[in-house]
Design a protein around this motif. Structure first.
Motif, PDB file in Angstrom:
ATOM      1  N   UNK A  70     -46.045   1.127  54.181  1.00 26.85           N
ATOM      2  CA  UNK A  70     -45.697   1.148  55.564  1.00 26.85           C
ATOM      3  C   UNK A  70     -45.641   2.722  55.927  1.00 26.85           C
ATOM      4  N   UNK A  71     -45.193   3.501  54.886  1.00 26.45           N
ATOM      5  CA  UNK A  71     -45.035   4.905  55.222  1.00 26.45           C
ATOM      6  C   UNK A  71     -46.519   5.601  55.566  1.00 26.45           C
ATOM      7  N   UNK A  72     -47.429   5.065  54.584  1.00 24.87           N
ATOM      8  CA  UNK A  72     -48.801   5.638  54.699  1.00 24.87           C
ATOM      9  C   UNK A  72     -49.190   5.023  56.013  1.00 24.87           C
ATOM     10  N   UNK A  73     -48.977   3.858  56.391  1.00 20.19           N
ATOM     11  CA  UNK A  73     -49.368   3.206  57.662  1.00 20.19           C
ATOM     12  C   UNK A  73     -49.097   4.277  58.907  1.00 20.19           C
ATOM     13  N   UNK A  74     -48.034   4.842  58.846  1.00 21.35           N
ATOM     14  CA  UNK A  74     -47.353   5.508  59.965  1.00 21.35           C
ATOM     15  C   UNK A  74     -48.509   6.635  60.053  1.00 21.35           C
ATOM     16  N   UNK A  75     -49.073   7.468  59.088  1.00 22.24           N
ATOM     17  CA  UNK A  75     -49.991   8.606  59.140  1.00 22.24           C
ATOM     18  C   UNK A  75     -51.374   7.801  59.478  1.00 22.24           C
ATOM     19  N   UNK A  76     -51.726   6.772  59.161  1.00 19.50           N
ATOM     20  CA  UNK A  76     -52.930   6.183  59.365  1.00 19.50           C
ATOM     21  C   UNK A  76     -53.014   5.930  60.934  1.00 19.50           C
ATOM     22  N   UNK A  77     -51.858   5.444  61.309  1.00 17.91           N
ATOM     23  CA  UNK A  77     -51.558   5.047  62.705  1.00 17.91           C
ATOM     24  C   UNK A  77     -52.037   6.083  63.486  1.00 17.91           C
ATOM     25  N   UNK A  78     -51.829   7.234  63.124  1.00 15.41           N
ATOM     26  CA  UNK A  78     -51.980   8.318  64.301  1.00 15.41           C
ATOM     27  C   UNK A  78     -53.692   8.697  63.814  1.00 15.41           C
ATOM     28  N   UNK A  79     -54.337   8.164  63.499  1.00 12.38           N
ATOM     29  CA  UNK A  79     -55.948   8.137  63.426  1.00 12.38           C
ATOM     30  C   UNK A  79     -56.026   9.148  62.329  1.00 12.38           C
ATOM     31  N   UNK A  80     -55.305   9.338  61.448  1.00 17.41           N
ATOM     32  CA  UNK A  80     -55.620  10.125  60.074  1.00 17.41           C
ATOM     33  C   UNK A  80     -55.771   9.403  58.929  1.00 17.41           C
TER      34      UNK A  80
END
Ligand code: PEP
Ligand code: MN
Length: 337
Positions: A219-229
């Protein structure tokens, strides 16, 4: 989503759950068993539904079917992510080797070591300029001067620079010099930082928090992916357990587990994972054997005088032997190093 009713749930309580599922835009399907009734909620599963359905009277538990981390999950993206920064490739056939000191200590040190490591087959250069130290009295890193030293080492060798960023307000500065932004274990749940590195758009090495579960990590990775990175690497660096023969416990089962749950590449850090230099080479080999896409290892020409983490740091000559051994292991599992 499956709502499991209690064995003594009444017909009214089941009807209430059915109505609530409809109200949430999903289609309820009641499955009546001999002892227990379950209600399947068909439709798009969203974060927060468990919390909405679980408080109803007569509900035993609510089981989501889909992973809560949508972008990081292999359920919605079948092909594996490959993260690239210069010659560092993590997630493809070739295993990425990131090596270097715990802390950047001086320009001559880092440039000289980078030359050696490049020659020995490293594709990334690690080194902390901002150091998250347990004690405020320990060396905190050379900060921007350290970043400049790393840039000098890259100019000399072409190695991709992997370095930690500790605060959202430093992301722009660190991104100016680094090829990969490292988020440290102590910051894995610093959500403002995760969003800021996501917005920077550069590759990110996200280290697992020392007490984080796999779901919290993803879910921490999800925060980064969710910013389109999409350029995220997961790094298993060991967790805190009752065990004290090593600094942390390095759970290598997380490598195949993460590969099953996520398309993101997995890097292993046996230096922090064990805290003992002599355990680093065998754990590197083991990490490759169980499918790691990359390794991050602390190397210093003189670990006895290293400004941080000397006990877990190997010398270039040990690194060289380790590379030779790891290449054979990589070949045995169909990879190159
Ligand atoms: C590091 O890489 O030097 C470091 C501090 O790692 P971690 O965040 O995993 O402790
Ligand atoms: Mn370190």
């Amino acid at each position: 989503m499956i709502v499991v009713m209690k064995t003594d749930a009444t017909a009214e309580q089941i009807d209430h759950v059915v109505a609530h599922i409809r109200e949430l835009g999903m289609t309820p399907q009641v499955i009546t068993g001999k002892f227990q009734t379950v209600v399947a909620a068909l439709g798009q599963e969203r974060v927060g539904l468990v919390e909405l359905l679980e408080p109803a009277p007569g509900v035993e538990k609510v089981l989501p079917i889909m992973a809560p981390y949508k972008r990081a999950s292999s359920e919605l993206k079948g092909d594996r992510t490959v993260v690239r920064a210069r010659d560092l490739e993590v997630g493809g056939l070739r295993i990425g080797m990131i090596a270097g000191p715990c802390s950047v200590e001086g320009e001559d040190q880092i440039v000289e070591l980078a030359r050696t490591l490049k020659q020995l087959g490293a594709t990334g250069l690690r080194g902390g300029a901002f150091k998250p130290r347990t004690s405020p009295y320990s060396f905190q890193g050379h900060k921007e001067e350290g970043l400049k030293m790393l840039a000098a080492a890259r100019a000399e060798t072409g190695l991709a620079i992997v370095t930690e960023v500790m605060a959202p307000e430093h992301v722009a500065m660190v991104a100016e010099y680094a090829d990969v932004l490292q988020v440290g274990a102590r910051n894995m749940q610093n959500y403002n930082l995760l969003q800021a590195v996501g917005d920077a758009g550069k590759p990110v090495l996200l280290k697992r928090g020392m007490s984080a579960t796999m779901d919290e990590f993803l879910l921490a990775a999800e925060y980064i992916l969710d910013r389109n990175n999409p350029h995220v690497m997961l790094c298993e660096r060991g967790i805190r357990t009752f065990e004290d023969h090593t600094r942390f416990t390095l759970p290598l089962a997380s490598v195949p587990y993460l590969h099953e749950k996520s398309h993101l590449p997995v890097v292993v850090d046996p230096s922090h994972g064990t805290g003992k230099a002599r355990l680093v080479p065998p754990m590197c080999a083991a990490a490759i054997a169980c499918g790691a896409d990359g390794l991050i290892v602390e190397v210093h020409t003189d670990p006895e005088h290293a400004m941080s983490d000397g006990a877990q740091t190997i010398t270039p000559s040990v690194f060289s032997e380790m590379m030779a051994h790891c290449r054979r292991v990589a070949e045995a599992v169909g990879r190159t190093l």
